[in-house]
Write an enzyme that holds these catalytic residues in place. Structure first.
Site: not given
Ligand SMILES: [Fe+2]
Lengths: 204, 250
Positions: B170, B116, B165, B155
């Site tokens: 999202h 991210y 995950r 990740y």
């Protein structure tokens, strides 16, 4: 077997996770140039009608530590008690007030601030007036389904005493968890996710 | 009354009750962050008032040309994000099965390596200088939307000693009433990590989990350019107001 009702199920909620800012307040977290500004970051302008107030909100976990990566959204009526929404059938809301705002909590202090106006009173389903209030919605890492609560105002004692939603709260000791304390033009509101002072959260 | 951008008469009824058994509960101990952040007292229930049945409106005019194109909306001119190029498309429906127009969808995701763009992120996978990770779209008259992005990488995350995950995007969703407000995640068909994830596992019903898994949609691919995944989102439906109780005299 009977006929099917042909209803769908709501998509299940999943946590916003620790990086909610990337999606919802990208400029705040240093992702510039994609959107001109962060949505909901400004609620009022010079023409907005109503008393200017500030909300100073924190969200605290079960140890009393403020969350530093939460996201808070608010939804409220204008100064006359009208919502700026197509589902508002009673009349036109102030065109200079969207009624919706969004702020991240500060990454150091956990405080989030909203500059807004004090809302007017909105009728309950039976026509009685609810006390002035602001609806809050909280998302963060560790919160599986966004939390819904309300902020009421400490200087509206009479209206609060006759509010039909506050009246539904069986444990009267918990009512003050929904009342923000006025300090000059700022209302201070701590949301406790757990513990003795756990804020009342709603299912509506 | 605010503009809806739709010809339909606005609906104003209260929303169907939320099925809390279908959603994950507040406390899901194998997702450790929930332990100190889950309310422990019962929620106080009440039928929607105007404060819940109304909600803000977002017009198509607020969108920039590349808002729904994460491959290009952060990239330098002439460049694009690295990764498996995909279209994500679908419809936002309500529980009655009707398409919901004017829904603001905001999404965020990791890059193709699972990293991210965030200062609190510590994973060793590199940033992609051409990938920001956010995008948004507003549904059309039939509730449809389409986005272009790259498939995010899975990740590792600090929860159990070795939790990963599954690849996910999202999604934040605004319906027409604030009571419809929803944040969820989209997963990818066939990802074996879905069934090992403590966040996904907070949902107890297998059909509910499957409702978050986007299907590979070969008919919507762009040959020689992008694969496609179809992801429908369902928001709470509104009750009919036809025979609503009214107080005497009204
Ligand atoms: Fe994520």
């Amino acid at each position: 077997m009977a006929q099917s009702l042909d209803r769908l199920k709501e998509s299940p909620s999943q946590t916003a996770g620790p990086y909610v800012h990337i999606g919802l307040t990208p400029n705040f977290c240093g992702i510039g140039g994609v959107y001109a500004s962060d949505l909901g970051s400004s609620m009022i302008n010079d023409q907005t009608k109503g008393e200017r107030i500030e909300l100073r909100i924190r969200v605290l976990d079960g140890t009393g530590t403020p969350l530093r990566e939460a996201l808070v959204e608010i939804w409220q009526a204008d100064a006359n008690g009208f919502y700026n929404s197509p589902a508002e059938m009673r009349g036109a809301a102030d065109p200079n007030f969207p009624g919706w705002g969004r702020q991240p909590t500060d990454t150091e202090t956990g405080v989030c601030l909203f500059q807004t106006i004090k809302p007017g009173r909105v009728p309950f389903r039976d026509g009685r007036l609810m006390a002035p209030h602001i609806t809050l919605w909280i998302a963060a890492r560790g919160i599986n389904v966004g939390l819904h609560t309300r902020l009421y105002f400490s200087d509206e004692e009479k209206a609060n005493a006759e509010d039909p939603i506050l009246a539904r709260i069986e444990h009267r000791l918990r009512v003050p968890t929904l009342i923000a304390e006025r300090q000059r033009d700022t209302y201070v509101f701590d949301i406790h996710l757990q513990g003795e002072k756990e804020t009342v959260f709603f299912d509506s | 009354m605010a503009e809806t951008g739709s010809n339909r008469a606005p609906e104003t009824g209260a929303f169907f009750q939320r099925d809390r058994q279908w959603h994950p509960p507040a406390l899901t101990p194998s997702y450790k962050s929930s332990v100190l952040r889950s309310p422990q007292k019962a929620l106080v229930s009440f039928d929607n008032t105007l404060s819940e049945s109304t909600g803000p409106v977002f017009g198509h005019a607020m969108l920039g040309e590349l808002d729904n194109d994460l491959i290009h909306n952060f990239a330098r001119p002439g460049e694009s994000a690295i990764g498996e190029r995909i279209i994500v498309h679908g419809r936002v429906l309500d529980e009655r099965g009707n398409g919901v127009p004017g829904v603001l969808l905001e999404l965020w995701q990791a890059n193709a390596g699972g990293r991210y763009r965030h200062k609190r992120e510590g994973y060793l996978a590199p940033l992609d200088p051409n990938f920001g990770g956010c995008g948004r779209a507003i549904t059309g008259e039939d509730g449809g939307y389409a986005l272009r992005t790259i498939r995010p990488g899975p990740y590792p995350w600090p929860n159990g000693p070795n939790d990963w995950r599954p690849a996910h995007i999202h999604f934040s969703v605004f319906g027409h009433g604030f009571a419809q407000r929803l944040i969820t995640q989209m997963y990818f068909e066939g990802d074996p990590l879905i069934w090992r994830c403590p966040i996904v596992g907070g949902i107890s019903n297998k059909a509910a989990i499957e409702a978050l898994i986007a299907a590979l949609d070969m008919q919507s691919t762009i040959p020689m350019d992008a694969l496609a995944y179809k992801f429908d989102i369902v928001l709470r439906g509104r009750r009919s107001t036809l025979f609503e109780n009214r107080p005497e005299g009204n």
